[in-house]
Design an enzyme around this catalytic site. Sequence first.
Site, PDB file in Angstrom:
ATOM      1  CD  GLU A   1      -3.248   0.515   0.165  1.00  0.00           C
ATOM      2  OE1 GLU A   1      -2.441   1.725  -0.524  1.00  0.00           O
ATOM      3  OE2 GLU A   1      -4.472   0.463   0.527  1.00  0.00           O
ATOM      4  CG  ASP A   2      -1.020   5.084  -1.142  1.00  0.00           C
ATOM      5  OD1 ASP A   2      -1.835   3.921  -0.784  1.00  0.00           O
ATOM      6  OD2 ASP A   2      -1.199   5.418  -1.895  1.00  0.00           O
TER       7      ASP A   2
ATOM      8  CG  PHE B   1      -3.994  15.144   1.394  1.00  0.00           C
ATOM      9  CD1 PHE B   1      -4.990  13.639   1.929  1.00  0.00           C
ATOM     10  CD2 PHE B   1      -3.988  15.262   0.115  1.00  0.00           C
ATOM     11  CE1 PHE B   1      -5.690  13.242   0.357  1.00  0.00           C
ATOM     12  CE2 PHE B   1      -4.355  13.870  -0.659  1.00  0.00           C
ATOM     13  CZ  PHE B   1      -5.300  13.167  -0.928  1.00  0.00           C
TER      14      PHE B   1
ATOM     15  NE  ARG C   1      -3.033   8.423  -9.626  1.00  0.00           N
ATOM     16  CZ  ARG C   1      -3.060   8.030  -8.102  1.00  0.00           C
ATOM     17  NH1 ARG C   1      -2.318   8.037  -7.002  1.00  0.00           N
ATOM     18  NH2 ARG C   1      -4.653   8.188  -8.339  1.00  0.00           N
TER      19      ARG C   1
ATOM     20  CG  ASP D   1      -5.375   8.843   6.227  1.00  0.00           C
ATOM     21  OD1 ASP D   1      -5.375   8.934   7.207  1.00  0.00           O
ATOM     22  OD2 ASP D   1      -7.156   9.028   4.610  1.00  0.00           O
TER      23      ASP D   1
HETATM   24  P1  IMP Z   1      -7.709   4.363   4.157  1.00  0.00           P
HETATM   25  O1  IMP Z   1      -8.657   3.582   3.612  1.00  0.00           O
HETATM   26  O2  IMP Z   1      -8.160   6.018   4.627  1.00  0.00           O
HETATM   27  O3  IMP Z   1      -6.550   4.011   4.950  1.00  0.00           O
HETATM   28  O4  IMP Z   1      -6.926   4.889   2.648  1.00  0.00           O
HETATM   29  C1  IMP Z   1      -7.024   3.642   1.808  1.00  0.00           C
HETATM   30  C2  IMP Z   1      -6.429   5.686   0.643  1.00  0.00           C
HETATM   31  O5  IMP Z   1      -6.356   6.426   0.618  1.00  0.00           O
HETATM   32  C3  IMP Z   1      -4.785   5.379   0.665  1.00  0.00           C
HETATM   33  O6  IMP Z   1      -4.540   3.882  -0.650  1.00  0.00           O
HETATM   34  C4  IMP Z   1      -4.500   6.434  -0.569  1.00  0.00           C
HETATM   35  O7  IMP Z   1      -4.422   6.022  -1.681  1.00  0.00           O
HETATM   36  C5  IMP Z   1      -5.604   7.301  -0.350  1.00  0.00           C
HETATM   37  N1  IMP Z   1      -5.058   8.275   0.474  1.00  0.00           N
HETATM   38  C6  IMP Z   1      -5.005   8.559   2.116  1.00  0.00           C
HETATM   39  N2  IMP Z   1      -3.879   9.321   2.604  1.00  0.00           N
HETATM   40  C7  IMP Z   1      -3.484  10.410   1.649  1.00  0.00           C
HETATM   41  C8  IMP Z   1      -2.427  10.936   1.358  1.00  0.00           C
HETATM   42  O8  IMP Z   1      -2.713  11.911   2.425  1.00  0.00           O
HETATM   43  N3  IMP Z   1      -2.969  11.353  -0.153  1.00  0.00           N
HETATM   44  C9  IMP Z   1      -2.982  10.537  -0.794  1.00  0.00           C
HETATM   45  N4  IMP Z   1      -4.330   9.602  -0.465  1.00  0.00           N
HETATM   46  C10 IMP Z   1      -3.877   9.322   0.659  1.00  0.00           C
HETATM   47 MG    MG Z   2      -5.106   5.400  -3.255  1.00  0.00          MG
END
Ligand code: IMP
Ligand code: MG
Length: 174
Positions: A97-98, A150, A163, A101
């Site tokens: 994963e990137d 962010f 990206r 969050d």
């Molecule tokens: P989560 O489900 O909230 O944990 O986040 C999942 C996805 O949200 C990540 O795989 C990212 O693609 C996107 N995301 C969350 N935080 C950021 C950020 O700070 N910048 C860009 N994308 C984010």
């Molecule tokens: Mg994403």
Amino acid sequence: MSERLVTMLSTETIAARVKELGAQITRDYAGRSLVLVGVLKGSFIFAADLARQIDLPLRIDFLGVRSYGEGTESTGVVQIVNDLSKPIEGEDVILVEDIVDTGLTVAHLMDLFRTRRPASVKVCSLLHKPARARVSVNIDYLGFTIEDKFVVGYGLDFAEKYRNLPYVGVIERS
Ligand code: IMP
Ligand code: MG
């Protein structure tokens, strides 16, 4: 209103950490083979760099998910837009994963993967923003813990932009 990018993690800092993660994975899975599953689109650059730092036989696959609209808040709904190209039954899988969050995406994907009976599944994430966690997820291999900002670049986007930045930065508006 003008926008500027402030570097949070430089290209060199990221490269050094990715090298360490690759070495650690290589040690942990010695004598085995792996399937790296990159979560698109955000992890495409991290997955490509990480794969080249792992000295083991491996297969790479991708899973396309959408958890956000054009904004910056998780909707809590994870939609699979592109499934794996092959079954993972009996395989040792690392989900790449990137960023974790809220944790909702990884939690959902772990549940989905377990139904497909892999030998094991671990999580490798470049970034973790613990301040925003809504569900707790275990990250087996973590690049960096970051504060609640962010971020963009190195695969991460804001409305599909940025990206291709070779570093991780924060957008500042003034
Ligand atoms: P989560 O489900 O909230 O944990 O986040 C999942 C996805 O949200 C990540 O795989 C990212 O693609 C996107 N995301 C969350 N935080 C950021 C950020 O700070 N910048 C860009 N994308 C984010
Ligand atoms: Mg994403």
